[in-house]
Write an enzyme that holds these catalytic residues in place. Sequence first.
Site, PDB file in Angstrom:
ATOM      1  N   LYS A   2       0.878  -1.173   0.000  1.00  0.00           N
ATOM      2  CA  LYS A   2       0.000   0.000   0.000  1.00  0.00           C
ATOM      3  C   LYS A   2       0.913   1.220   0.000  1.00  0.00           C
ATOM      4  O   LYS A   2       1.559   1.529   0.998  1.00  0.00           O
ATOM      5  CB  LYS A   2      -0.901  -0.010   1.234  1.00  0.00           C
ATOM      6  N   PHE A  56      -1.251   0.152 -10.926  1.00  0.00           N
ATOM      7  CA  PHE A  56      -1.619  -1.167 -10.397  1.00  0.00           C
ATOM      8  C   PHE A  56      -2.870  -1.731 -11.062  1.00  0.00           C
ATOM      9  O   PHE A  56      -3.291  -2.830 -10.754  1.00  0.00           O
ATOM     10  CB  PHE A  56      -1.752  -1.172  -8.870  1.00  0.00           C
TER      11      PHE A  56
HETATM   12  P1  AMP Z   1      -7.215   4.496   2.312  1.00  0.00           P
HETATM   13  O1  AMP Z   1      -6.775   5.831   1.769  1.00  0.00           O
HETATM   14  O2  AMP Z   1      -6.581   4.144   3.619  1.00  0.00           O
HETATM   15  O3  AMP Z   1      -8.717   4.312   2.234  1.00  0.00           O
HETATM   16  O4  AMP Z   1      -6.634   3.392   1.308  1.00  0.00           O
HETATM   17  C1  AMP Z   1      -6.983   3.330  -0.013  1.00  0.00           C
HETATM   18  C2  AMP Z   1      -5.949   4.024  -0.827  1.00  0.00           C
HETATM   19  O5  AMP Z   1      -4.747   3.286  -0.861  1.00  0.00           O
HETATM   20  C3  AMP Z   1      -6.278   4.139  -2.273  1.00  0.00           C
HETATM   21  O6  AMP Z   1      -7.104   5.220  -2.557  1.00  0.00           O
HETATM   22  C4  AMP Z   1      -4.932   4.318  -2.942  1.00  0.00           C
HETATM   23  O7  AMP Z   1      -4.616   5.705  -3.017  1.00  0.00           O
HETATM   24  C5  AMP Z   1      -3.987   3.725  -1.969  1.00  0.00           C
HETATM   25  N1  AMP Z   1      -3.190   2.624  -2.509  1.00  0.00           N
HETATM   26  C6  AMP Z   1      -1.887   2.495  -2.239  1.00  0.00           C
HETATM   27  N2  AMP Z   1      -1.376   1.418  -2.818  1.00  0.00           N
HETATM   28  C7  AMP Z   1      -2.371   0.820  -3.507  1.00  0.00           C
HETATM   29  C8  AMP Z   1      -2.437  -0.367  -4.296  1.00  0.00           C
HETATM   30  N3  AMP Z   1      -1.375  -1.143  -4.497  1.00  0.00           N
HETATM   31  N4  AMP Z   1      -3.656  -0.683  -4.823  1.00  0.00           N
HETATM   32  C9  AMP Z   1      -4.748   0.106  -4.607  1.00  0.00           C
HETATM   33  N5  AMP Z   1      -4.725   1.230  -3.858  1.00  0.00           N
HETATM   34  C10 AMP Z   1      -3.558   1.593  -3.307  1.00  0.00           C
END
Ligand code: AMP
Length: 573
Positions: free
Chosen positions: A248, A335
Amino acid sequence: MTAKDTGAMRRWAETAEAIRATRATSKKSSIVAEYLRSLGDEDLGIAAVFLSGRPFPARDQRKAGLGWRAITTVVQKVAGVGDGAMGQAYDRSSDVGTAVGEVLETAGHAPAGRPLALAEVAGAYVRLATTRGRDAKAQVFADLLHRADPLSARYVTAILGGELRIGLREGHLEKGIAQAFEQDLAAVQWAGMLTGDIGRTARLARDGALDTARLSLFHPLKSMLASPVADEAEALSRLEPPVWVEDKYDGIRALLHRQGDEVRLFSRDLNDITSGFPEIVEAARAVDWEGILDGEILAWRDGAVLPFLQLQTRIGRKKPTAQVLAQVPVIYVAFDVLALGEGSPPEPLLREPLRERRRRLEALDLPGTPGFGLAALVDAADEVELERIFAEAQERGNEGLMLKDPASTYAPGRRGYAWLKLKKALTTLDCVVVGAEVGHGRRHGVLSDYTFAVIDDRPGAAEGALVTVGKAYTGLTDAEIAEMTKWFEAHTLERFGRYRKVEPTVVVEIAFDVVHASSRHKSGYAMRFPRIVRIRDDKSAAEVDRLSTVAALHERLQVAGRSGVLTDGTMST
Ligand code: AMP
């Protein structure tokens, strides 16, 4: 009265009032359905777009907006009232459209000439978007208001500002369209997403031709979202192993569109951020592809990710200077791929399983392309493997993992269980509050912003010396803040304007995302997104964490670099 008698904008406004007046969402949709069914072809398209709360369909990114000052001046002039009338009306409702309607109504404003037709309002929005100069724009708006009755004026203004506020969500509108023309809701949603034009979608629905909708690029699509899971066991209870695992990343989520030489980047909140990242635009043009990629913008130098704090200097910059571009270079790490193809338009891939989308993505050879990266992908069969991969991701400085079901389709805007995010709070730190300030907004008048410190255990530091590491203003309930306010008022040692130095006795447990080096606090460190987890009544100031612990946490995060991104043909994990 019929639509013809009252003018179609008036009837639209009455419909909006009826939608606003009911809280039942099924009723909202059926009001929409009945109204849309009654309209002619051109009006149907315009009315549906206006019901989406925007002057233009999503695929048309023009802005028709007019500032508060221009609106106020025009309305007061048209109503023939003095300065301040709009301000007072606004204070009552906190809504510009409502204020406009109210000022005109109170002034007994009577519309002149023929009643306004929807197409005339739509035409005026186009003129507002294309006319240059404040006075000329104001004139377009004034002409509209002269022709509008107060209720129509209210909604003409609301649509213009993108603030309809009638409790009609996109989903209710789509449902209304499906219901109006007896079409499948999923087909309406799919056509709406492909075209980015709810007006065109409504017309296709009426013609029973939703399946002819084609993908149009350059309108923001919603990103697929992930649901949080607490640990590896929960992840595996939701997804069948082997699960697909990526790091992530801590960057900016963005969809990258390209067709011919045109390239656009849209952020997760649907803003066009293209001009802020010229190097990505250039890179995207250099690769032989057309379509839409999903990925993350990362600050990147010499094969390593730079801390998010550096990327932050690029956020919100419309035109970064050469200096900024050189200081914080970025890459686009893909990705996912949502559409691909030479044809016009590219073929949508959202309904293909992730396994197939990834195959198509890998075929683009992004790691071999400057400015691009590809998310490193591994799979995990059980908890032990997942735990290992999680630990490695944190070692690389990433905040956790994204787990994905290879069989899943891409669901825009949906937070489902096909994508999971696994983050674990690194740790928390116990700190002592040394300063308190009155808050802002709802929290004015109470001491709600706390500066906190840890024990300075550097060689030579005085016994029990404290150094500040951060400031937090979230996490406590109103009741707790009220109690803290009383306590800090009674235990203020010194006042410096808004800031009070307080007796260092209250211990708080602080959660945060990362620790970074910073000159803002005496410790030389600062936390990102600090929030108070709880007040530790059970701890005394002598028991709070030490600066060496903070430094060790920072060290651990500095190994960032290898990143879990594939670039230039090398695997950096
Ligand atoms: P959150 O912001 O905690 O809701 O997590 C979701 C976010 O993680 C997404 O909107 C992306 O910006 C981010 N993200 C980072 N790495 C990835 C990945 N490998 N696949 C999908 N989302 C990712």
